[in-house]
Motif scaffolding. Structure first.
Motif, PDB file in Angstrom:
ATOM      1  N   PRO A 149       5.630  -6.557  38.981  1.00  0.00           N
ATOM      2  CA  PRO A 149       5.849  -7.827  38.280  1.00  0.00           C
ATOM      3  C   PRO A 149       5.641  -9.052  39.156  1.00  0.00           C
ATOM      4  CG  PRO A 149       7.587  -6.258  37.748  1.00  0.00           C
ATOM      5  CD  PRO A 149       6.782  -5.637  38.845  1.00  0.00           C
ATOM      6  N   GLU A 150       5.888  -8.906  40.462  1.00  0.00           N
ATOM      7  CA  GLU A 150       5.747 -10.053  41.363  1.00  0.00           C
ATOM      8  C   GLU A 150       4.308 -10.571  41.407  1.00  0.00           C
ATOM      9  OE1 GLU A 150       8.933  -7.239  42.992  1.00  0.00           O
ATOM     10  OE2 GLU A 150       6.911  -7.059  42.152  1.00  0.00           O
ATOM     11  N   SER A 151       3.346  -9.687  41.190  1.00  0.00           N
ATOM     12  CA  SER A 151       1.936 -10.091  41.268  1.00  0.00           C
ATOM     13  C   SER A 151       1.623 -11.140  40.206  1.00  0.00           C
ATOM     14  CB  SER A 151       1.032  -8.873  41.069  1.00  0.00           C
ATOM     15  OG  SER A 151       1.333  -7.843  41.979  1.00  0.00           O
ATOM     16  N   ALA A 152       1.867 -10.795  38.958  1.00  0.00           N
ATOM     17  CA  ALA A 152       1.590 -11.729  37.869  1.00  0.00           C
ATOM     18  C   ALA A 152       2.509 -12.936  37.923  1.00  0.00           C
ATOM     19  CB  ALA A 152       1.720 -11.018  36.526  1.00  0.00           C
ATOM     20  N   ARG A 153       3.771 -12.728  38.304  1.00  0.00           N
ATOM     21  CA  ARG A 153       4.706 -13.852  38.369  1.00  0.00           C
ATOM     22  C   ARG A 153       4.261 -14.887  39.393  1.00  0.00           C
ATOM     23  NH1 ARG A 153       9.698 -14.530  36.373  1.00  0.00           N
ATOM     24  NH2 ARG A 153       8.539 -13.853  34.533  1.00  0.00           N
ATOM     25  N   GLY A 159       0.574 -21.700  38.491  1.00  0.00           N
ATOM     26  CA  GLY A 159      -0.055 -22.454  37.421  1.00  0.00           C
ATOM     27  C   GLY A 159      -1.104 -21.725  36.625  1.00  0.00           C
ATOM     28  N   ALA A 160      -1.269 -20.413  36.835  1.00  0.00           N
ATOM     29  CA  ALA A 160      -2.274 -19.671  36.072  1.00  0.00           C
ATOM     30  C   ALA A 160      -1.936 -19.714  34.584  1.00  0.00           C
ATOM     31  CB  ALA A 160      -2.350 -18.232  36.554  1.00  0.00           C
ATOM     32  N   GLU A 161      -2.906 -20.106  33.773  1.00  0.00           N
ATOM     33  CA  GLU A 161      -2.780 -20.078  32.320  1.00  0.00           C
ATOM     34  C   GLU A 161      -3.349 -18.787  31.754  1.00  0.00           C
ATOM     35  OE1 GLU A 161      -3.614 -24.722  31.302  1.00  0.00           O
ATOM     36  OE2 GLU A 161      -5.219 -23.589  32.286  1.00  0.00           O
ATOM     37  N   ILE A 162      -4.363 -18.274  32.446  1.00  0.00           N
ATOM     38  CA  ILE A 162      -5.029 -17.027  32.079  1.00  0.00           C
ATOM     39  C   ILE A 162      -4.990 -16.109  33.290  1.00  0.00           C
ATOM     40  CG2 ILE A 162      -7.198 -15.962  31.345  1.00  0.00           C
ATOM     41  CD1 ILE A 162      -8.029 -18.777  30.293  1.00  0.00           C
ATOM     42  N   ALA A 197       1.917 -10.128  30.174  1.00  0.00           N
ATOM     43  CA  ALA A 197       1.611 -11.317  29.385  1.00  0.00           C
ATOM     44  C   ALA A 197       2.882 -11.970  28.865  1.00  0.00           C
ATOM     45  CB  ALA A 197       0.699 -10.953  28.216  1.00  0.00           C
ATOM     46  N   LEU A 198       3.773 -11.164  28.320  1.00  0.00           N
ATOM     47  CA  LEU A 198       4.986 -11.688  27.696  1.00  0.00           C
ATOM     48  C   LEU A 198       5.950 -12.279  28.711  1.00  0.00           C
ATOM     49  CD1 LEU A 198       6.945 -12.080  25.339  1.00  0.00           C
ATOM     50  CD2 LEU A 198       7.633  -9.685  25.607  1.00  0.00           C
ATOM     51  N   VAL A 225      -4.456 -10.241  25.354  1.00  0.00           N
ATOM     52  CA  VAL A 225      -3.059 -10.319  24.916  1.00  0.00           C
ATOM     53  C   VAL A 225      -2.619 -11.775  24.951  1.00  0.00           C
ATOM     54  CG1 VAL A 225      -0.730  -9.404  25.246  1.00  0.00           C
ATOM     55  CG2 VAL A 225      -2.700  -8.073  26.010  1.00  0.00           C
ATOM     56  N   ASP A 226      -1.915 -12.223  23.915  1.00  0.00           N
ATOM     57  CA  ASP A 226      -1.459 -13.611  23.892  1.00  0.00           C
ATOM     58  C   ASP A 226      -0.143 -13.760  24.651  1.00  0.00           C
ATOM     59  OD1 ASP A 226       0.700 -12.941  22.211  1.00  0.00           O
ATOM     60  OD2 ASP A 226      -0.168 -13.884  20.435  1.00  0.00           O
ATOM     61  N   PRO A 227       0.329 -15.002  24.860  1.00  0.00           N
ATOM     62  CA  PRO A 227       1.542 -15.208  25.659  1.00  0.00           C
ATOM     63  C   PRO A 227       2.817 -14.641  25.047  1.00  0.00           C
ATOM     64  CG  PRO A 227       0.237 -17.222  25.587  1.00  0.00           C
ATOM     65  CD  PRO A 227      -0.351 -16.281  24.578  1.00  0.00           C
ATOM     66  N   GLY A 228       2.753 -14.193  23.791  1.00  0.00           N
ATOM     67  CA  GLY A 228       3.887 -13.529  23.167  1.00  0.00           C
ATOM     68  C   GLY A 228       3.850 -12.024  23.305  1.00  0.00           C
TER      69      GLY A 228
END
Length: 273
Positions: A149-153, A159-162, A197-198, A225-228
Motif C-alpha cells: 500500500p505504501e507504493s501507491a500512497r 499529487g498523482a491523479e492517475i 484505487a479506492l 478503475v475509478d477513484p471509488g
C-alpha cells in the motif's frame, strides 16, 4: 474528459515483433481517440521465462537509446507507458517502465519490490515519484509494487491523479485451474487494483501480459478503475484493450468531497517503519 486505454497482450524476446505489436496497438488506440495508453511490463523484449533465477534475460535498453526513441516516435502526441529492461549504463539492469509523449520521455520508474528470484535478474529501484504529463499528474508502478500500500500512497501524496501499474502477473503455479477466472492469483490481481484505487481515490490503470511465456501463464485482466474502486472497463481474462472515458479532475473531486482518504490521514498515529 479524456479517453484512456490499457492492454493485455503477449510479448516475447523478439524485439522487432514487439515493436510491431506496440505500433498496431497505438494505431488502434489513436483511431479511437485515446490520449493515454498503458502497455504491459516487459513489453519491449519480454519478461522472464521463469522466476527461479535461471531465466534467459531480456535485452537491456538504455533510456536514452534508440529503442525508447522509437517508442517515442510511435507514440506521437499520445502518452504511452511501456515496460522494458533498463540498462543503467554501468551494467546494472532494472525492470522499468517508461512514459513517453509529445516527443519526449515524461517519466521513468524502476521496479522497487521484487518477487521470488526476480532479484537474480534485476537490481531494485528505490523510490516512487509522480510527474506532470499532458493528461494529468501521473505515477508509475510495476506489478508486485502494487501489493504494498505504501507504493501507491506515496504517489498519491505526491499529487498523482492517475496511477499506471504495468504487470507481468502470472496465474497460480500450483493447483492451477483451467479457467483463469477461477485462479486465486487473478482474484488477488483484481483485488489489489480496486483497493489501491479506492484507498487513494485515484484513477487506476492496470496493464498486464497475456498468454504463456516459458513456465508462466499470465492472467490478463487489464482494467481501468475509478477513484471509488469501480471497474470502468476490463479485458477480463483474455487479451485485448480496455477503453474508458474519464473526467479525471471531476472523478477525484467527487470521490474526495466527503470521504477524503488522503485529507483524513493521521500520520502521527502511525508507527514508522
Amino acid at each position: 474528459m479524456i479517453k484512456v486505454a490499457t492492454v493485455a497482450e503477449a510479448f516475447d524476446r523478439d524485439l522487432e515483433d514487439d515493436f510491431i505489436r506496440v505500433e498496431k496497438l497505438v494505431e488502434a488506440a489513436r483511431a479511437d481517440g485515446v490520449r493515454l495508453l498503458a502497455l504491459p511490463e516487459a513489453c519491449l523484449g519480454g519478461y522472464l521465462a521463469d522466476l527461479n533465477g535461471q531465466a534467459e534475460l531480456p535485452p537491456a535498453l538504455r533510456l536514452d537509446g534508440p529503442e525508447i526513441a522509437r517508442l517515442t516516435d510511435i507514440a506521437g502526441e499520445m502518452v504511452v507507458c511501456a515496460g522494458y529492461c533498463e540498462d543503467a549504463g554501468d551494467g546494472t539492469r532494472y525492470n522499468s517502465v517508461v512514459c513517453v509523449g509529445e516527443g519526449r520521455v515524461l517519466g521513468n520508474h524502476r521496479k522497487v519490490h521484487q518477487p521470488l528470484r526476480e532479484d537474480a535478474s534485476y537490481s531494485s529501484g528505490d523510490s516512487f515519484a509522480a510527474f506532470d504529463t499532458p493528461v494529468g499528474r501521473l505515477g508509475l508502478m510495476i506489478c508486485y509494487d502494487k501489493a504494498f500500500p505504501e507504493s501507491a500512497r506515496s504517489l498519491a501524496l505526491d499529487g498523482a491523479e492517475i496511477i499506471v501499474c504495468v504487470s507481468a502477473w502470472p496465474g497460480s503455479r500450483t493447483n492451477a485451474p483451467d479457467d483463469l477466472a477461477d485462479d486465486r492469483w487473478t482474484r488477488r490481481f483484481d483485488l489489489f487494483d480496486r483497493a489501491r484505487a479506492l484507498e487513494n481515490q485515484v484513477v487506476w490503470i492496470s496493464a498486464n501480459q497475456a498468454g504463456h511465456f516459458g513456465s508462466l501463464r499470465f492472467v490478463c485482466s487489464a482494467k481501468i478503475v475509478d477513484p471509488g474502486g469501480d471497474v470502468l472497463a476490463t479485458t477480463g481474462c483474455a487479451p485485448g484493450m480496455a477503453v474508458a472515458t474519464v473526467d479525471v479532475a471531476g472523478a477525484l473531486t467527487d470521490a474526495r468531497r466527503y470521504m477524503g482518504h488522503l485529507r483524513d490521514r493521521r500520520p502521527a498515529a502511525y508507527a514508522t517503519a
